[in-house]
Design a protein around this motif. Sequence first.
Motif, PDB file in Angstrom:
ATOM      1  N   SER A 146      17.208  37.621   6.113  1.00 42.07           N
ATOM      2  CA  SER A 146      16.876  36.510   6.499  1.00 42.07           C
ATOM      3  C   SER A 146      18.456  35.955   6.971  1.00 42.07           C
ATOM      4  O   SER A 146      19.041  35.233   6.170  1.00 42.07           O
ATOM      5  CB  SER A 146      16.177  35.438   5.501  1.00 42.07           C
ATOM      6  OG  SER A 146      15.843  34.305   6.358  1.00 42.07           O
ATOM      7  N   ALA A 157      19.249  33.448   8.974  1.00 41.77           N
ATOM      8  CA  ALA A 157      19.146  31.839   8.855  1.00 41.77           C
ATOM      9  C   ALA A 157      20.284  31.238   9.832  1.00 41.77           C
ATOM     10  O   ALA A 157      20.452  31.469  10.665  1.00 41.77           O
ATOM     11  CB  ALA A 157      19.168  31.444   7.336  1.00 41.77           C
ATOM     12  N   GLY A 195      19.081  26.893   7.753  1.00 37.83           N
ATOM     13  CA  GLY A 195      19.096  27.330   6.275  1.00 37.83           C
ATOM     14  C   GLY A 195      20.078  28.316   5.753  1.00 37.83           C
ATOM     15  O   GLY A 195      21.078  28.547   6.709  1.00 37.83           O
ATOM     16  N   GLU A 241       8.874  32.561   6.504  1.00 35.50           N
ATOM     17  CA  GLU A 241       9.796  32.037   7.458  1.00 35.50           C
ATOM     18  C   GLU A 241       9.363  32.122   8.939  1.00 35.50           C
ATOM     19  O   GLU A 241       9.849  31.522   9.813  1.00 35.50           O
ATOM     20  CB  GLU A 241      11.147  32.626   7.278  1.00 35.50           C
ATOM     21  CG  GLU A 241      11.864  32.088   5.847  1.00 35.50           C
ATOM     22  CD  GLU A 241      11.143  33.023   4.752  1.00 35.50           C
ATOM     23  OE1 GLU A 241      11.985  32.765   3.709  1.00 35.50           O
ATOM     24  OE2 GLU A 241      10.722  33.901   5.034  1.00 35.50           O
TER      25      GLU A 241
END
Length: 217
Positions: free
Chosen positions: A96, A98, A127, A147
Amino acid sequence: MMDVRRAHERYPGGEPAAGIETWHAFSFGPHYDPDNLRFGAVIACNEERLGPGAGFDEHPHSHTEIVTWVVEGELTHRDSTGHESVVRHGDVQRLSSAGGVRHVERNDGPGPLTFVQMWLAPLRPGGDPCYEVVHGIADSTPYAVPEAGAMLHVRRLAAGERTAVPDGAYAYVHVVRGDVRLDGEELGTGDAARITDAKGLEAEGVTEAELLIWEMA
């Protein structure tokens, strides 16, 4: 509605002289196609083939959920958050990215490496990056990517075996290996189906087969 995309229709990429061969199912890099930018949350589905010693040097990602499925060989991953792992067939890897992360992907194994990497757009940007590997995921065990509002289903079918395609607004079915029959269409290795408003569909193994199915709201 089902839109079938054949393996040979994908965009070629990579750097063959460096041992990297890539096939892009969606608009990617120099292969810009405004009509093929995404399907549901999926914005990329790349099949990567790396020779021994080949790979991608450190490069950045942000605001993307990156899910990788190794078809054969060993994928070495290192990232800027300190994670290092070796991913093999049957493992699900997710990065992820982010707000931003850098990583390296290499074939440090003795044989060829093939993996399918899928990029999903997150519901919200930003994030902190995170990383995980699920080793040896069991058949039919769903893997959630909340997500992106998506769920991955890995299915391994024997010839004649059937599996349901999850009902939902969007379903993306990628054939990793083998041949399957889906709603009257026969799909082979590297083929994919983009299904809108999926309901009551089943995939049947024509031969022994392996499928990646994304269920998206």
